[in-house]
Motif scaffolding. Structure first.
Motif, PDB file in Angstrom:
ATOM      1  N   ALA A  47      27.442 -11.699 -30.349  1.00 17.96           N
ATOM      2  CA  ALA A  47      27.682 -12.741 -31.341  1.00 17.96           C
ATOM      3  C   ALA A  47      28.872 -12.359 -32.216  1.00 17.96           C
ATOM      4  O   ALA A  47      29.093 -11.175 -32.501  1.00 17.96           O
ATOM      5  CB  ALA A  47      26.438 -12.925 -32.199  1.00 17.96           C
ATOM      6  N   ARG A  50      30.413 -13.170 -38.539  1.00 14.05           N
ATOM      7  CA  ARG A  50      30.613 -14.403 -39.309  1.00 14.05           C
ATOM      8  C   ARG A  50      30.918 -14.055 -40.764  1.00 14.05           C
ATOM      9  O   ARG A  50      30.100 -13.429 -41.443  1.00 14.05           O
ATOM     10  CB  ARG A  50      29.366 -15.276 -39.215  1.00 14.05           C
ATOM     11  CG  ARG A  50      28.999 -15.696 -37.794  1.00 14.05           C
ATOM     12  CD  ARG A  50      27.540 -16.114 -37.692  1.00 14.05           C
ATOM     13  NE  ARG A  50      26.661 -15.002 -38.074  1.00 14.05           N
ATOM     14  CZ  ARG A  50      25.338 -15.104 -38.169  1.00 14.05           C
ATOM     15  NH1 ARG A  50      24.743 -16.244 -37.923  1.00 14.05           N
ATOM     16  NH2 ARG A  50      24.598 -14.064 -38.526  1.00 14.05           N
ATOM     17  N   GLN A  77      34.337 -15.003 -36.682  1.00 15.65           N
ATOM     18  CA  GLN A  77      34.308 -16.415 -37.044  1.00 15.65           C
ATOM     19  C   GLN A  77      34.428 -16.528 -38.557  1.00 15.65           C
ATOM     20  O   GLN A  77      33.629 -15.951 -39.297  1.00 15.65           O
ATOM     21  CB  GLN A  77      32.998 -17.063 -36.572  1.00 15.65           C
ATOM     22  CG  GLN A  77      32.900 -18.546 -36.881  1.00 15.65           C
ATOM     23  CD  GLN A  77      31.585 -19.149 -36.424  1.00 15.65           C
ATOM     24  OE1 GLN A  77      30.713 -18.437 -35.940  1.00 15.65           O
ATOM     25  NE2 GLN A  77      31.427 -20.448 -36.578  1.00 15.65           N
TER      26      GLN A  77
END
Length: 297
Positions: A47, A50, A77
């Motif tokens: 992942a 973030r 991200q």
């Protein structure tokens, strides 16, 4: 799992001769089967890291670091928030892994009020704040009853009020510390009228006010770089308590992805160039405390 031969009885027994064309077809079929099977499945990509930011110098510099991180194999991200409440709410809930928008004083207040399990993991840039006006060039020219904009959160409002006291416009009650509020104003000889405004919106509100506290990079981001360096008074860029922090949940503070990203951000010449541009190329409007920390260490 069954063997390939057991699932395909039409395939000749092992060791049997096949015409070359047929052998190639069977080889291709076997390759396709293995690629589709769990044993040949690719490991899912990790992942992304973030990161929550607010628009302007913070978002712009993090985007530069994120690009470099991706080139080094760390997927990032970047998520922009337009207020100063949601980034901590999202971080505490685990919706993001890191945020970069607040100084230590703001973080301390958020933890005290909300009980967030958050901690500063690294220091970032230290922006100046100023008292700005588009209507007067001196404090002495302010009329009685002038409208003044201050941030609506207690920490940054306190900074604005202390700056107004430094300018000689108000007097605060003794012993209020670094977080005075409007109720702590002991003297207001000009009868200034105060408007409490969300910090990021102060730059837009300045058109309708006589004076407002402001953040230089917000003016640059709003297409007003000439305003950024024209404050009537600045706070200064020496108090580390007001340096922007990289903040994470306590249980994720040691995440190696976070440590790696911070290292990329702090060591990148491109990030420093982007920050300089975000402050209209004016060294007086910000400092990079991690550089002085590195030199002293």
């Amino acid at each position: 799992m069954k063997h390939f031969h057991e699932q395909h009885p039409a395939l000749p027994p092992a060791g049997s001769a096949l015409p070359r064309r047929h052998a190639l077809l069977w080889a291709l079929a076997a390759t396709a089967f293995c690629a589709a099977s769990p044993a040949g499945a690719q490991t899912p990509a990790p992942a992304p890291l973030r990161i929550g930011v607010t628009p302007g110098s913070l978002a712009d510099s993090v985007e530069v670091a994120a690009k470099e991180a991706r080139q080094q194999g760390l997927e990032v991200q970047v998520i922009e928030f337009t207020d100063w409440t949601t980034p901590n709410t999202a971080l505490a809930a685990g919706d993001i892994d890191l945020n970069y928008f607040q100084h230590q004083a703001f973080l301390n207040n958020a933890i005290q009020e909300r009980g967030y399990p958050l901690v500063s993991v690294a220091v970032g840039l230290l922006p100046n704040i100023g008292l700005y006006s588009l209507k007067v060039q001196r404090f002495a020219d302010l009329k009685d009853g002038a409208r003044v904009g201050v941030a609506n959160d207690p920490v940054n409002q306190g900074r604005g009020l202390l700056l107004l006291q430094k300018a000689g416009l108000i007097q605060l009650k003794p012993g209020v510390g670094d977080r005075p509020g409007l109720n702590d104003i002991a003297a207001n000889p000009r009868k200034l009228r105060f408007s409490e405004i969300e910090g990021p919106q102060l730059v837009r509100a300045l058109d309708d006010l006589d004076l407002a506290q402001g953040y230089p990079a917000h003016f640059v981001n709003a297409g007003r770089p000439q305003v950024a360096g024209s404050a009537l008074l600045y706070s200064g860029i020496d108090d580390l308590n007001y340096a922007i922090r990289f903040v994470a949940r306590k249980d994720r503070a040691q995440d190696p992805r976070i440590q790696r990203f911070v290292q990329i951000y702090q060591q990148s010449p491109a990030v420093r160039t982007r920050i300089h541009q975000s402050f209209a190329g004016n060294d007086r409007l910000y400092s990079l405390p991690w550089l002085s920390q590195a030199r002293s260490g």
